[in-house]
Motif scaffolding. Structure first.
Motif, PDB file in Angstrom:
ATOM      1  N   ALA A 226      30.385 -15.694  10.947  1.00 34.44           N
ATOM      2  CA  ALA A 226      30.765 -14.955   9.739  1.00 34.44           C
ATOM      3  C   ALA A 226      31.700 -13.787  10.017  1.00 34.44           C
ATOM      4  N   GLU A 227      31.827 -13.366  11.254  1.00 35.13           N
ATOM      5  CA  GLU A 227      32.684 -12.244  11.605  1.00 35.13           C
ATOM      6  C   GLU A 227      33.416 -12.573  12.900  1.00 35.13           C
ATOM      7  N   PRO A 228      34.523 -11.920  13.196  1.00 38.16           N
ATOM      8  CA  PRO A 228      35.216 -10.873  12.436  1.00 38.16           C
ATOM      9  C   PRO A 228      36.014 -11.454  11.270  1.00 38.16           C
ATOM     10  N   ALA A 229      36.600 -10.573  10.478  1.00 37.04           N
ATOM     11  CA  ALA A 229      37.404 -11.014   9.336  1.00 37.04           C
ATOM     12  C   ALA A 229      38.598 -11.825   9.825  1.00 37.04           C
TER      13      ALA A 229
ATOM     14  N   SER B 224      37.361 -16.192  17.005  1.00 32.84           N
ATOM     15  CA  SER B 224      36.030 -16.539  17.527  1.00 32.84           C
ATOM     16  C   SER B 224      35.872 -18.046  17.535  1.00 32.84           C
TER      17      SER B 224
ATOM     18  N   LEU C 145      26.188 -14.562  13.834  1.00 34.23           N
ATOM     19  CA  LEU C 145      27.069 -13.551  13.262  1.00 34.23           C
ATOM     20  C   LEU C 145      28.527 -13.876  13.550  1.00 34.23           C
TER      21      LEU C 145
ATOM     22  N   ARG D  28      38.761 -18.439  12.551  1.00 35.63           N
ATOM     23  CA  ARG D  28      37.494 -18.569  13.272  1.00 35.63           C
ATOM     24  C   ARG D  28      37.131 -20.050  13.273  1.00 35.63           C
TER      25      ARG D  28
ATOM     26  N   GLU E  60      26.059 -13.626   4.664  1.00 37.17           N
ATOM     27  CA  GLU E  60      26.666 -13.040   5.863  1.00 37.17           C
ATOM     28  C   GLU E  60      28.192 -13.133   5.810  1.00 37.17           C
ATOM     29  N   PHE E  61      28.714 -14.085   5.025  1.00 38.08           N
ATOM     30  CA  PHE E  61      30.157 -14.196   4.844  1.00 38.08           C
ATOM     31  C   PHE E  61      30.672 -13.207   3.800  1.00 38.08           C
TER      32      PHE E  61
ATOM     33  N   THR F 120      34.651 -12.346   4.331  1.00 34.66           N
ATOM     34  CA  THR F 120      35.242 -12.120   5.655  1.00 34.66           C
ATOM     35  C   THR F 120      36.342 -13.133   5.955  1.00 34.66           C
TER      36      THR F 120
ATOM     37  N   SER G 130      34.165 -14.220  21.128  1.00 40.38           N
ATOM     38  CA  SER G 130      35.049 -13.588  20.145  1.00 40.38           C
ATOM     39  C   SER G 130      35.950 -12.601  20.883  1.00 40.38           C
TER      40      SER G 130
END
Length: 976
Positions: free
Chosen positions: A761-764, A674, A758, A639, A785-786, A793, A683
């Motif tokens: 912090a996401e996706p993994a 992302s 978000l 990411r 959030e991580f 993540t 993403s």
């Protein structure tokens, strides 16, 4: 006086118009009637009929003429009318004031003629102007270039001599950012005043501001002529900017006109280009003549500085608005502060350069008593902070005539004062104290430069926060950035100091913050600010061969020359980089164009070679390998924060999606899941389309991403340009559904911001790569959030953006098992490159550098690869063997090398014979040893000593012995 026809009948004589005509004959000076035509007089008369003191301003427009009439008072004058006509472009103005009075006041009649935008043919040939200017044909190229850009629409009625005078002035002023003001006596109490300036942002006349300066200094305007003398050659052509001129006749109204009155007016008008006028200090201090324009500008600078410090004591109590309000309540104390400042730093003061005697001022501050105890404490703190600022100034350009920004060199000991106010202050910063601090101020711009060593380098970033989503929060981001600017520059400079362990310069950072204006193209205003701050900065560090500042108007209370090096950073574009280098060379700076690195032609341009991203990339490959993944043949994911048009993120993306010689992707198993880009975000679980990224690289930000290139089910993009719906901002969200369709919906602002954040912090993913964004984006308040459900993540973070994570956020992630490669390790290659550029520039002239550059570039890239790989190997080895978090290992390594460097430098000062050419050449790219080894003698001795000490320190730190002579012998033995 012009003849005015008498009316045909006695009845006509008694009409209001005719009564007014007769009255004007009695009260207006003769020059009024000689300056207006009969037709213009007929337009003026209705404005004056039955005018009284309660009527305010009367105004009429007819064609290109604007007529204004009023009875002059403190509330009604040319300042007010000038502001009313703000933004209009004039060709001329004539202002007449009555001799007699109406309602005990003087009648003022103003006549403005608007400029005619119609283009016109030249009135004189180039040869006529060249001959009249006395310029030889051989030296006429610059004049010829200007001739092609003269604005004949404004100049067509001016005689040849006037054209020549304006052209020669424009040749000089188009290269500068300051205002040139000249005055000459006309006899009696009148002056001819000439004002000339370059006007890159299109605001050429500034009459609204000049009127303030005239009135404050006791002058009234009688006439004015305005000219846009020349057009520019383009926003990025800094030496051929548009030039505007204005010529006034003004009259002194306070008794006999003295030379000091003229000097005060000229000095005041020089501020018109860059000093604030429409604020609390103007209305409460300047207009009542309690402070001069210049002293009010000093107070503005002081207010900005002490706010930047008191924000870490109590940012709500010491908001900038409160500081302004409380300062303005005590004009007498402000006057005393200004006197203290002038006694020490005015070069004409008998006490110039001597230490301050501030006991009396402290007693006055202690006597502040408002009747409200809390207010007393606040106000005393504010004034004590202002005094502390003045006490810690060592250099300032305040008394230099040709400036467009204020600059102050401060002793870092000013921090002791704030540390005593609150323990929270020191908690906001790293424990190490700076070596030097500079502060800059001009209208809508403030800035700092902080360094942690005598010889230091680091980037200059300019920050222009975006407007808020609604009028109610328009400047929220700007106000927050202003609260945080000192911590940001401090933390980044400290990080840079840890990062610079491989080079002879210590760490520094420079940040300027500009108030947002909402213009489509911010670059002309940005460049004007950067040029002004650069020139102000240069004036404080530009010493001659004897160690004296070149500008004699600067009182040197520092006593030792300083050499500053700057690198490119956020919003530092190539035209500005080139201008800064050329400007420093023209000014005779000790390292010439080496003031700035990253020059496109005569340097190693960071964007062209992607050197900053190269280090991040090498650390990324090592990290992925340590995670047990083959980065070439294996499957892995990342990411990224920062977009395709950014320096670090753009060049890293370029490396990640690169193809080999056969056209295959170098990392075929990589998925970029992302990208978050300021703050558009995309993403895609299938991996973001590489060819769409390639299309956007260095050409557009993520808002240019086509939703058609979303592939996986659930892939989505949110766009940062708001849509207005029912008075609320809404943002586009486009999603690829499970059925493969594109679905669009609109998000409210808060939902949009949550969605964007978000995606950080996401996706993994295997690795998170922060390569763009504001410092402290990930902090203790959002790092959770991580870690949803206490499970990270990502497996690792490789920091490409400085201080994107706060120390608390790093620690939290490391405790959860995430590897964090700190910015001081991963993002160090850019500054190493800049260091080699400066050294190359000291040893080679531009032509020689151009010849050597094709060989130097790969050698420097190899040095970068080796430095990044060696440190990465060192970190991971010690991490595996000791379990010490890698962020801590980075700090240990940097601090150890820096400490050894300081120890060695002190040792080498006593043993200069150990500073050998061989050791200097060891530090340089091999090209110099092979081709021009003797050129190392061109490097200043202080630089040679610093080069040798850092070269030895980086070797010694791995062979610690405890005896410095043994350590040097061990690492200088053959084969080391």
């Amino acid at each position: 006086m012009k003849t005015i026809a008498e009316p045909q009948s006695s009845r006509c004589r008694h009409t209001p118009i005719e009564k007014t005509r007769e009255h004007l004959k009695k009260i207006m000076p003769e020059e009024f009637f000689s300056s207006v035509s009969p037709a213009e007089l007929e337009e003026i008369l209705p404005l004056v009929v039955n005018i009284g003191s309660a009527d305010g301003i009367r105004r009429a427009e007819c064609g290109r003429n604007i007529f204004i009439a009023y009875l002059r008072s403190r509330e009604l004058n040319t300042t007010v009318t000038g502001w009313e006509l703000r933004g209009r472009t004039f060709h001329s103005l004539r202002i007449s004031q009555s001799i007699g009075r109406i309602d005990s006041r003087n009648l003022v009649i103003e006549h403005y003629r608007l400029a005619d935008p119609t283009p016109a043919e030249p009135c004189f040939s180039f040869e006529e102007i060249r001959a009249a200017a006395g310029v030889s044909e051989r030296d006429a190229d610059e004049l010829r270039d200007l001739y092609e850009r003269l604005n004949w629409g404004d100049l067509r009625r001016i005689p040849l001599a006037g054209i020549v005078r304006l052209a020669l002035g424009a040749l000089e002023m188009q290269k500068h950012g300051h205002v040139r003001v000249e005055a000459s006596r006309l006899g009696g109490k009148r002056l001819a005043l000439s004002v000339m300036r370059s006007c890159p942002t299109g605001d050429g006349q500034l009459f609204d501001r000049l009127a303030d300066h005239f009135i404050f200094n006791g002058f009234s305007v009688r006439s004015g002529d305005f000219h846009l003398v020349s057009h520019g050659a383009g926003d990025a052509d800094f030496s051929r900017r548009p030039v505007a001129a204005a010529e006034f006749v003004v009259e002194f109204e306070r008794g006999k006109l003295r030379d000091e009155d003229i000097r005060r007016l000229v000095d005041s008008c020089r501020l018109v280009n860059w000093a604030e006028v429409n604020d609390l200090f103007q209305f409460k201090l300047v207009m009542p003549q309690l402070l001069s324009f210049a002293d009010a500008n000093l107070v503005r600078a002081i207010a900005e500085f002490i706010h930047s410090q008191l924000a870490y004591v109590d940012r709500h109590t010491y908001s900038l608005e409160n500081i302004h309000r409380y300062l303005a309540r005590y004009p007498r104390l402000l006057g005393e502060l200004a006197k203290i400042f002038r006694r020490r730093f005015d070069p004409d003061s008998p006490a110039a350069g001597r230490p301050l005697a501030s006991g009396t001022m402290l007693r006055h501050i202690g006597m502040i008593a408002t009747g409200i105890t809390d207010n007393d404490r606040i106000i005393r703190t504010i004034f004590s902070s202002a005094l502390n600022f003045i006490e810690n100034i060592r250099l300032t350009n305040f008394f230099c005539a040709d400036k467009s920004a204020l600059a102050f060199r401060l002793a870092p000991e000013f921090m002791d004062f704030y540390a005593e106010l609150s323990p929270e202050y020191l908690k906001a910063f790293p424990a190490d104290r700076p070596c030097g601090v500079f502060f800059f101020y001009r209208q809508e711009t403030i800035g700092f430069q902080i360094r942690f060593d005598e010889i230091a380098r680091g980037g200059w970033r300019s920050v222009i926060p975006a407007f808020g989503a609604s009028e109610l929060e328009r400047f929220d981001l700007y106000d927050y950035a202003k609260d945080e600017i000192f911590r940001e520059v401090y933390v980044l400079a400290h990080t840079q100091h840890l990062k610079n362990k491989d080079i002879f310069e210590g760490g520094s950072k420079m940040i300027t913050l500009l108030r947002p204006a909402g213009e489509r193209d911010f670059r002309p205003r940005l460049w004007e600010s950067q040029r002004a701050v650069c020139a102000a900065f240069m004036s404080l560090i530009n010493y001659d061969e004897k160690g004296r500042l070149r500008d004699p108007r600067i009182v040197d209370a520092l006593g030792s020359p300083e050499i500053i090096e700057i690198g490119p950073d956020e919003k530092m574009f190539d035209p500005m980089i080139e201008w800064m280098g050329a400007y420093a060379a023209r000014q005779g700076y000790s390292i010439g164009s080496g003031l700035i690195s990253g020059k496109p032609g005569s340097g190693f341009n960071h964007k062209e070679y992607g050197v900053t991203s190269f280090g991040v990339y090498r650390y990324l490959l090592k990290t992925v390998s340590e995670l047990g993944i083959d980065p070439v043949h294996g499957e892995w994911s990342v990411r990224i924060s920062g977009g395709p048009s950014g320096d670090v993120a753009g060049n890293l993306l370029k490396l990640l999606i690169a193809r080999d010689e056969e056209g295959n992707y170098r990392h075929p198993g990589l998925k970029i899941l992302s990208i978050v880009d300021g703050p558009a975000a995309v993403s895609d679980p299938a991996g973001i389309d590489r060819e769409e990224i390639r299309r956007l690289l260095f050409a557009a930000n993520l808002d240019g991403f086509s939703p058609e290139r979303l592939h996986g089910a659930g892939a989505e993009i949110v766009y940062s340009t708001p849509l207005i719906s029912h008075g609320e901002d809404r943002y586009r969200l486009v999603t690829r559904s499970a059925a493969g369709e594109l679905v669009e919906k609109h998000l409210l602002r808060d939902e949009y911001m949550r969605r964007v954040h978000l995606m950080l912090a996401e996706p993994a993913a295997d690795v998170f790569l922060p390569c763009g964004g504001r410092p402290s984006t990930i902090n203790r308040d959002n790092v959770a959030e991580f870690l949803p459900g206490a499970r990270p993540t990502v497996r690792a973070v490789v920091e490409g953006a400085n201080s994107f994570l706060t120390p608390e956020a790093r620690e939290t992630l490391e405790q959860a098992g995430v590897w964090v490669i700190k910015d001081a390790s991963a993002n160090k290659c850019g500054v190493i490159t800049s260091s080699y550029e400066i050294l190359s520039g000291l040893m080679l002239d531009e032509a020689e550098f151009a010849v050597a550059k094709p060989e130097l570039v790969p050698e420097v890239m190899e040095i970068l690869r080796r430095r990044a790989d060696d440190e990465a190997a060192w970190l991971f080895y010690r991490f595996r063997t000791t379990g010490t978090p890698m962020t801590r290992l980075t700090e240990v390594l940097s601090c150890s090398i820096n400490a050894k460097n300081r120890e060695l430098r002190a040792f080498l000062e006593k043993h200069p014979e150990m500073v050998t050419d061989e050791l200097v050449l060891d530090h340089l790219p091999p090209w110099f040893r092979k081709n021009m080894p003797e050129r190392v003698r061109r490097i200043p001795e202080s630089y040679r000593r610093a080069i040798v000490s850092v070269e030895l320190a980086s070797r010694i730190i791995y062979r610690l012995d405890g005896n410095i002579e043994n350590e040097i012998a061990a690492v200088t033995a053959p084969g080391c």
